[in-house]
Motif scaffolding. Sequence first.
Motif, PDB file in Angstrom:
ATOM      1  N   LEU A 198      26.710  17.688   1.438  1.00 11.25           N
ATOM      2  CA  LEU A 198      27.871  18.574   1.446  1.00 11.25           C
ATOM      3  C   LEU A 198      27.427  20.025   1.412  1.00 11.25           C
ATOM      4  N   LEU A 199      28.181  20.860   2.100  1.00 11.91           N
ATOM      5  CA  LEU A 199      27.885  22.284   2.193  1.00 11.91           C
ATOM      6  C   LEU A 199      29.010  23.084   1.557  1.00 11.91           C
ATOM      7  N   HIS A 200      28.681  24.265   1.068  1.00  8.60           N
ATOM      8  CA  HIS A 200      29.684  25.240   0.657  1.00  8.60           C
ATOM      9  C   HIS A 200      29.782  26.298   1.750  1.00  8.60           C
ATOM     10  N   VAL A 201      31.007  26.557   2.176  1.00  5.51           N
ATOM     11  CA  VAL A 201      31.261  27.605   3.159  1.00  5.51           C
ATOM     12  C   VAL A 201      32.092  28.682   2.458  1.00  5.51           C
ATOM     13  N   TRP A 202      31.475  29.838   2.248  1.00  6.17           N
ATOM     14  CA  TRP A 202      32.124  30.977   1.596  1.00  6.17           C
ATOM     15  C   TRP A 202      32.862  31.792   2.650  1.00  6.17           C
ATOM     16  N   ARG A 203      34.125  32.146   2.370  1.00  8.31           N
ATOM     17  CA  ARG A 203      34.909  32.972   3.288  1.00  8.31           C
ATOM     18  C   ARG A 203      35.532  34.136   2.519  1.00  8.31           C
ATOM     19  N   HIS A 204      35.544  35.286   3.157  1.00  7.29           N
ATOM     20  CA  HIS A 204      36.204  36.472   2.621  1.00  7.29           C
ATOM     21  C   HIS A 204      37.212  36.939   3.653  1.00  7.29           C
ATOM     22  N   ARG A 205      38.478  37.005   3.226  1.00  2.51           N
ATOM     23  CA  ARG A 205      39.570  37.373   4.139  1.00  2.51           C
ATOM     24  C   ARG A 205      39.586  36.482   5.385  1.00  2.51           C
ATOM     25  N   GLY A 206      39.251  35.213   5.183  1.00  2.79           N
ATOM     26  CA  GLY A 206      39.280  34.227   6.260  1.00  2.79           C
ATOM     27  C   GLY A 206      38.051  34.178   7.138  1.00  2.79           C
ATOM     28  N   LEU A 207      37.113  35.117   6.960  1.00  4.36           N
ATOM     29  CA  LEU A 207      35.904  35.141   7.789  1.00  4.36           C
ATOM     30  C   LEU A 207      34.732  34.528   7.034  1.00  4.36           C
ATOM     31  N   ARG A 236      29.214  17.031  -9.100  1.00  3.94           N
ATOM     32  CA  ARG A 236      29.409  18.475  -9.231  1.00  3.94           C
ATOM     33  C   ARG A 236      28.358  19.183  -8.389  1.00  3.94           C
ATOM     34  N   LEU A 237      28.826  20.130  -7.591  1.00  7.88           N
ATOM     35  CA  LEU A 237      27.955  20.874  -6.683  1.00  7.88           C
ATOM     36  C   LEU A 237      28.005  22.350  -7.035  1.00  7.88           C
ATOM     37  N   ARG A 238      26.887  23.042  -6.777  1.00  6.43           N
ATOM     38  CA  ARG A 238      26.851  24.483  -7.040  1.00  6.43           C
ATOM     39  C   ARG A 238      26.178  25.195  -5.874  1.00  6.43           C
ATOM     40  N   SER A 239      26.554  26.447  -5.698  1.00  6.67           N
ATOM     41  CA  SER A 239      25.893  27.318  -4.740  1.00  6.67           C
ATOM     42  C   SER A 239      26.066  28.757  -5.213  1.00  6.67           C
ATOM     43  N   THR A 240      25.250  29.622  -4.635  1.00  2.00           N
ATOM     44  CA  THR A 240      25.287  31.047  -4.965  1.00  2.00           C
ATOM     45  C   THR A 240      25.446  31.837  -3.676  1.00  2.00           C
ATOM     46  N   LEU A 241      26.398  32.747  -3.684  1.00  2.00           N
ATOM     47  CA  LEU A 241      26.569  33.648  -2.557  1.00  2.00           C
ATOM     48  C   LEU A 241      25.482  34.706  -2.648  1.00  2.00           C
ATOM     49  N   VAL A 266      34.342  22.964   0.790  1.00  2.00           N
ATOM     50  CA  VAL A 266      33.319  21.919   0.705  1.00  2.00           C
ATOM     51  C   VAL A 266      33.468  21.107   1.975  1.00  2.00           C
ATOM     52  N   VAL A 267      32.402  21.079   2.790  1.00  2.00           N
ATOM     53  CA  VAL A 267      32.450  20.383   4.069  1.00  2.00           C
ATOM     54  C   VAL A 267      31.243  19.459   4.208  1.00  2.00           C
ATOM     55  N   THR A 268      31.399  18.446   5.057  1.00  2.00           N
ATOM     56  CA  THR A 268      30.285  17.575   5.391  1.00  2.00           C
ATOM     57  C   THR A 268      29.429  18.262   6.446  1.00  2.00           C
ATOM     58  N   GLU A 269      28.268  17.681   6.729  1.00  2.00           N
ATOM     59  CA  GLU A 269      27.379  18.254   7.744  1.00  2.00           C
ATOM     60  C   GLU A 269      28.037  18.337   9.126  1.00  2.00           C
ATOM     61  N   ASP A 270      28.989  17.431   9.401  1.00  2.00           N
ATOM     62  CA  ASP A 270      29.688  17.493  10.687  1.00  2.00           C
ATOM     63  C   ASP A 270      31.007  18.271  10.586  1.00  2.00           C
ATOM     64  N   ASP A 271      31.122  19.100   9.557  1.00  2.00           N
ATOM     65  CA  ASP A 271      32.209  20.067   9.370  1.00  2.00           C
ATOM     66  C   ASP A 271      33.553  19.449   9.015  1.00  2.00           C
ATOM     67  N   GLN A 272      33.555  18.281   8.395  1.00  2.00           N
ATOM     68  CA  GLN A 272      34.808  17.688   7.918  1.00  2.00           C
ATOM     69  C   GLN A 272      35.128  18.305   6.565  1.00  2.00           C
ATOM     70  N   LEU A 273      36.326  18.852   6.427  1.00  2.00           N
ATOM     71  CA  LEU A 273      36.748  19.483   5.180  1.00  2.00           C
ATOM     72  C   LEU A 273      36.967  18.434   4.102  1.00  2.00           C
TER      73      LEU A 273
END
Length: 84
Positions: free
Chosen positions: A17-26, A45-50, A67-74
Amino acid sequence: MHALTDVITPGGRGDNLLHVWRHRGLEVQRGPSEPAADPPPGSVRLRSTLRSFHIPSDRTGPWSIDVVTEDDQLVGRVEFEVIQ
């Protein structure tokens, strides 16, 4: 900035699983999340740092972490607002 997310198992166990950080939708950062200690029962429990170089000079406004899978499933999303 740091993120902790809980994913209910068995769906999250064994998935990369990946964390995708977005600011103002970007999207500002996409990357792997690391396992973190003491998850609630039945979850992981997963953690990441921006990374500091990804933080915009104007940090205010809406943020989200997907939180998304490697194939980008939300799998899940957390939203928050920075006011100052």
